[in-house]
Design an enzyme around this catalytic site. Structure first.
Site, PDB file in Angstrom:
ATOM      1  N   CYS A  17      37.937 -42.929 -31.337  1.00  0.00           N
ATOM      2  CA  CYS A  17      36.588 -42.359 -31.139  1.00  0.00           C
ATOM      3  C   CYS A  17      36.053 -41.655 -32.376  1.00  0.00           C
ATOM      4  CB  CYS A  17      36.595 -41.408 -29.947  1.00  0.00           C
ATOM      5  SG  CYS A  17      37.109 -42.224 -28.440  1.00  0.00           S
ATOM      6  N   HIS A  32      31.023 -35.951 -30.445  1.00  0.00           N
ATOM      7  CA  HIS A  32      31.508 -37.075 -29.632  1.00  0.00           C
ATOM      8  C   HIS A  32      31.274 -36.755 -28.152  1.00  0.00           C
ATOM      9  CE1 HIS A  32      33.701 -40.228 -27.915  1.00  0.00           C
ATOM     10  NE2 HIS A  32      34.822 -39.579 -27.692  1.00  0.00           N
ATOM     11  N   ASN A  92      31.425 -42.043 -21.893  1.00  0.00           N
ATOM     12  CA  ASN A  92      32.107 -41.960 -23.191  1.00  0.00           C
ATOM     13  C   ASN A  92      32.096 -43.353 -23.818  1.00  0.00           C
ATOM     14  OD1 ASN A  92      33.952 -41.906 -25.285  1.00  0.00           O
ATOM     15  ND2 ASN A  92      35.507 -40.763 -24.171  1.00  0.00           N
TER      16      ASN A  92
HETATM   17  N1  COA Z   1      37.162 -38.464  -8.338  1.00  0.00           N
HETATM   18  C1  COA Z   1      37.741 -37.537  -7.561  1.00  0.00           C
HETATM   19  N2  COA Z   1      38.877 -36.896  -7.864  1.00  0.00           N
HETATM   20  C2  COA Z   1      39.438 -37.211  -9.043  1.00  0.00           C
HETATM   21  C3  COA Z   1      38.889 -38.159  -9.933  1.00  0.00           C
HETATM   22  C4  COA Z   1      37.702 -38.797  -9.507  1.00  0.00           C
HETATM   23  N3  COA Z   1      37.093 -39.715 -10.287  1.00  0.00           N
HETATM   24  N4  COA Z   1      39.678 -38.242 -10.992  1.00  0.00           N
HETATM   25  C5  COA Z   1      40.682 -37.377 -10.822  1.00  0.00           C
HETATM   26  N5  COA Z   1      40.550 -36.751  -9.626  1.00  0.00           N
HETATM   27  C6  COA Z   1      41.404 -35.745  -9.032  1.00  0.00           C
HETATM   28  C7  COA Z   1      42.802 -35.780  -9.575  1.00  0.00           C
HETATM   29  O1  COA Z   1      43.578 -36.731  -8.860  1.00  0.00           O
HETATM   30  C8  COA Z   1      43.271 -34.354  -9.279  1.00  0.00           C
HETATM   31  O2  COA Z   1      43.636 -34.276  -7.924  1.00  0.00           O
HETATM   32  P1  COA Z   1      44.910 -33.396  -7.468  1.00  0.00           P
HETATM   33  O3  COA Z   1      44.575 -31.998  -7.907  1.00  0.00           O
HETATM   34  O4  COA Z   1      44.927 -33.616  -6.010  1.00  0.00           O
HETATM   35  O5  COA Z   1      46.058 -33.982  -8.220  1.00  0.00           O
HETATM   36  C9  COA Z   1      42.009 -33.533  -9.479  1.00  0.00           C
HETATM   37  O6  COA Z   1      40.900 -34.458  -9.371  1.00  0.00           O
HETATM   38  C10 COA Z   1      41.923 -32.817 -10.801  1.00  0.00           C
HETATM   39  O7  COA Z   1      42.248 -33.770 -11.805  1.00  0.00           O
HETATM   40  P2  COA Z   1      42.382 -33.326 -13.293  1.00  0.00           P
HETATM   41  O8  COA Z   1      42.865 -34.474 -14.091  1.00  0.00           O
HETATM   42  O9  COA Z   1      43.136 -32.046 -13.349  1.00  0.00           O
HETATM   43  O10 COA Z   1      40.840 -33.046 -13.632  1.00  0.00           O
HETATM   44  P3  COA Z   1      40.225 -32.417 -14.935  1.00  0.00           P
HETATM   45  O11 COA Z   1      39.391 -31.255 -14.556  1.00  0.00           O
HETATM   46  O12 COA Z   1      41.228 -32.241 -16.028  1.00  0.00           O
HETATM   47  O13 COA Z   1      39.224 -33.575 -15.371  1.00  0.00           O
HETATM   48  C11 COA Z   1      39.050 -35.352 -17.008  1.00  0.00           C
HETATM   49  C12 COA Z   1      39.735 -34.828 -15.738  1.00  0.00           C
HETATM   50  C13 COA Z   1      39.673 -36.653 -17.420  1.00  0.00           C
HETATM   51  C14 COA Z   1      37.571 -35.520 -16.683  1.00  0.00           C
HETATM   52  C15 COA Z   1      39.201 -34.283 -18.131  1.00  0.00           C
HETATM   53  O14 COA Z   1      40.564 -33.890 -18.215  1.00  0.00           O
HETATM   54  C16 COA Z   1      38.746 -34.786 -19.466  1.00  0.00           C
HETATM   55  O15 COA Z   1      37.577 -35.031 -19.685  1.00  0.00           O
HETATM   56  N6  COA Z   1      39.653 -34.884 -20.427  1.00  0.00           N
HETATM   57  C17 COA Z   1      39.321 -35.322 -21.768  1.00  0.00           C
HETATM   58  C18 COA Z   1      39.145 -36.814 -21.771  1.00  0.00           C
HETATM   59  C19 COA Z   1      38.614 -37.314 -23.073  1.00  0.00           C
HETATM   60  O16 COA Z   1      37.959 -36.615 -23.800  1.00  0.00           O
HETATM   61  N7  COA Z   1      38.927 -38.560 -23.341  1.00  0.00           N
HETATM   62  C20 COA Z   1      38.419 -39.251 -24.458  1.00  0.00           C
HETATM   63  C21 COA Z   1      39.232 -39.098 -25.633  1.00  0.00           C
HETATM   64  S1  COA Z   1      38.380 -39.856 -26.935  1.00  0.00           S
END
Ligand code: COA
Length: 317
Positions: free
Chosen positions: A108, A242, A272
């Site tokens: 990215c 980004h 993204n």
């Molecule tokens: N819908 C509903 N629930 C979801 C879900 C969705 N689409 N995706 C995940 N969940 C659930 C998970 O299973 C978890 O459930 P649990 O608590 O029962 O296990 C809960 O939501 C929380 O998940 P978590 O992964 O802790 O959420 P988060 O607040 O960390 O958000 C991301 C997840 C991926 C959005 C976030 O971590 C993120 O943006 N990370 C950076 C990603 C990024 O920048 N990537 C690009 C790199 S270039």
């Protein structure tokens, strides 16, 4: 160097959050609150090289040039259907240019790496007009039955033309090998000699780890660039960051003690788009008349690797 033209292209298909509710245990509210995304543009019938060529042609026209004036093409890309030839080569053919062309994969952060290479090329006197394109289709890298991954991404292409100029330019690039956190592995063709285990599967990401690393690394890069250039956070008109998650952008804005008016976003309707997100956003700002001569823009991105890239560019178009 200076940016003399910008362009972008989005796929036609728009996928709103509600679409995922039909086949996954998810909902619009979760996606919006956790990511800021309401819809994304997704490749369906288009080829990525078509979007890349469309964005390139727009950038070249915006620069008042023709494809024959371009003397180097750098394309940032993680995957597309071709392993070889390179996407930059396909772009060269599609737009009717005749110069050398090369791809860069810095995930990215790739657009900022490519822009820095363009600056070097111009400084060394080896090129006058460099086309820098970022074209990505991350929706083809993820498992569409995994709710934690497929809701995050969108596809698109952004391009700029860079020429000689005397505007301010500062950059910072970092790479730290951290494969466990984020990777996508594709199995190659089998041979009678392969005896090793070869994993293959959709993209893997430890979202929480990437989130923390992204906020820390982008904040560090931004601080270093501001210090180096003697600028205050408020001297920057726009932070073109980004677009992975609105909460990452908000965390960086908060850390800089600036309001969100300095942080334009497109993640809400693009998702993204990997390295394409920064040039997509830049083109949107330029075409909506929001950039004025002398404005300072800070671009910053992070991605798999872990890579980061950041630069301050003065808008002298
Ligand atoms: N819908 C509903 N629930 C979801 C879900 C969705 N689409 N995706 C995940 N969940 C659930 C998970 O299973 C978890 O459930 P649990 O608590 O029962 O296990 C809960 O939501 C929380 O998940 P978590 O992964 O802790 O959420 P988060 O607040 O960390 O958000 C991301 C997840 C991926 C959005 C976030 O971590 C993120 O943006 N990370 C950076 C990603 C990024 O920048 N990537 C690009 C790199 S270039």
């Amino acid at each position: 160097m200076r940016i003399v033209g910008t362009g972008r292209a989005h796929p036609a298909k728009i996928v709103p959050n509600s679409e995922f509710e039909k086949f996954l245990d998810t909902n619009d509210e979760w996606i919006r609150e956790r990511t800021g995304i309401t819809e994304r543009r997704v490749i369906s019938s288009e080829q990525l090289e078509e979007l890349a060529a469309e964005a390139s042609v727009k950038a070249i026209e915006d620069a008042g040039l023709t494809a024959k004036d371009i003397d180097y093409i750098i394309c940032s890309n993680v995957v597309n259907e071709y392993i070889t030839p390179s996407l930059s080569c396909l772009i060269q053919g599609a737009i009717g240019a005749s110069c050398a062309a090369v791809d860069v994969n810095a995930a990215c952060s790739g657009f900022i790496y490519a822009l820095d290479m363009a600056d070097d090329r111009i400084k060394s006197g080896k090129a006058k007009n460099v086309l820098v394109v970022a074209a990505e289709e991350p929706t083809r890298m993820v498992d569409w039955s995994d709710r934690s991954m497929c809701v995050l991404f969108g596809d698109g292409a952004g391009a700029v033309v860079v020429a000689e100029g005397d505007g301010e330019y500062h950059s910072r690039l970092t790479t730290t090998c951290k494969v466990d956190c984020l990777h996508y592995v594709r199995r190659l063709e089998p041979t009678p000699h392969i005896t090793k285990d070869e994993p293959s599967g959709p993209m893997y990401m430890n979202g929480k780890e990437v989130f923390k690393t992204a906020v820390l690394s982008s904040s560090r890069d931004i601080k270093q660039l501001l210090d180096e250039s003697g600028l205050k956070p408020s001297d920057i008109k726009y932070y073109v960051l980004h677009q992975a998650n609105l909460r990452i952008v908000e965390a960086i804005a908060n850390w800089l003690k600036l309001d969100m008016s300095h942080f334009p976003c497109n993640v809400n309707y693009c998702g993204n788009t990997s390295s394409a997100s920064v040039p997509l956003l830049l083109d949107e700002l330029a075409r909506s008349g929001k950039l004025k001569r002398g404005d300072k823009i800070l671009m910053s991105a992070f991605g798999a690797g872990f890579t980061t890239g950041a630069c301050i560019v003065e808008w002298v178009k």
